[in-house]
Design a protein around this motif. Sequence first.
Motif, short mmCIF file in Angstrom:
data_model
loop_
_atom_site.label_atom_id
_atom_site.label_comp_id
_atom_site.label_asym_id
_atom_site.label_seq_id
_atom_site.Cartn_x
_atom_site.Cartn_y
_atom_site.Cartn_z
N TRP A 1 2.72 4.32 -9.83
CA TRP A 1 2.01 5.04 -8.77
C TRP A 1 1.83 6.48 -9.24
CZ3 TRP A 1 4.12 9.16 -5.91
CH2 TRP A 1 3.40 9.55 -4.77
N GLN B 1 -2.60 3.81 -3.37
CA GLN B 1 -2.82 2.74 -4.32
C GLN B 1 -2.27 1.44 -3.75
OE1 GLN B 1 -1.86 3.89 -8.29
NE2 GLN B 1 -2.12 1.85 -9.16
N ARG B 2 -2.92 0.33 -4.12
CA ARG B 2 -2.53 -0.99 -3.65
C ARG B 2 -1.98 -1.83 -4.80
NH1 ARG B 2 -6.09 -4.49 0.50
NH2 ARG B 2 -4.99 -3.01 1.84
N TYR B 3 -0.95 -2.62 -4.49
CA TYR B 3 -0.34 -3.52 -5.46
C TYR B 3 -0.22 -4.89 -4.81
CZ TYR B 3 1.05 1.11 -7.05
OH TYR B 3 1.04 2.43 -7.42
N ASP C 1 0.84 -1.19 0.00
CA ASP C 1 0.00 0.00 0.00
C ASP C 1 0.88 1.24 0.00
OD1 ASP C 1 -2.84 -0.88 0.18
OD2 ASP C 1 -2.10 -1.92 1.96
#
Length: 261
Positions: free
Chosen positions: A216, A221-223, A165
């Motif tokens: 990003w 944002q989530r990965y 995150d």
Amino acid sequence: MTMGSRKSLWLAALVLALPAFAGAGHADNAGGVEKEKPGIDRPLGVVELFTSQGCSSCPPADAYFAELAGKEDIVALAYHVDYWDYLGWQDTLGRKENTERQYDYMRAFGSRSVYTPQAVINGRVHVNGAKRGEVDGALARMSRSGEGMHVPVKVSRTSDRVIIDAGDAGTGPSDAHVVIVYFDAPRTVKIAQGENSGRSMTYWNAVTGIQTAGMWHGKSQRYELPMSEIIKKGGCAVLLQSVGKDGMPGPILGAAFIHKP
């Protein structure tokens, strides 16, 4: 050691494990997500050391780097380069990709040559990696001036994936690559030839691979990464690094270690 003039011719004992290898976590009963053990989502900074087993100037930098690698608030990564191999010893941890990263930094900084031991701090400046005062000073100065890790990066995991995150940018660069850097567990090498012949050195966090996992754009944002890939590696870190239009590496905005289960 510098490459400029030669290019044409082409600490401790290992007693404690790094936080990057500790991997302790606890279960989140609500969602089944294991969170990383309490740590720092905004470390003091990132130190990338470019070094070589064949460089006579590097052992003091490698010893100091071992100290940095043991600190929880520093993401320390060692890139062993291969351009000194011709001096008589092939670096057992050297990779051409590491050399390429150093040359990319050289172009980004507008420098005329590469050298070892070179420490790149937060992707913004470079100093002699053996001079702890310069490294420590750069880390402290950038932290005070807002050029440190101002974007929080938090890591959690489930049984089959790692979740990264990245937070909001606030001010500053708002585009960056999510860079995954794999590295070896500490390894002791006996150097038999070359400028460091007869030395036995323990090397920490020697980089074995780099990949870009996503982009990003300044907002939270989530990965996700497959846990199966992380388990294969000795250790792993994530860098949130801006990249210029020419593809050259820029400032690192956030970073974290990815702990193994």
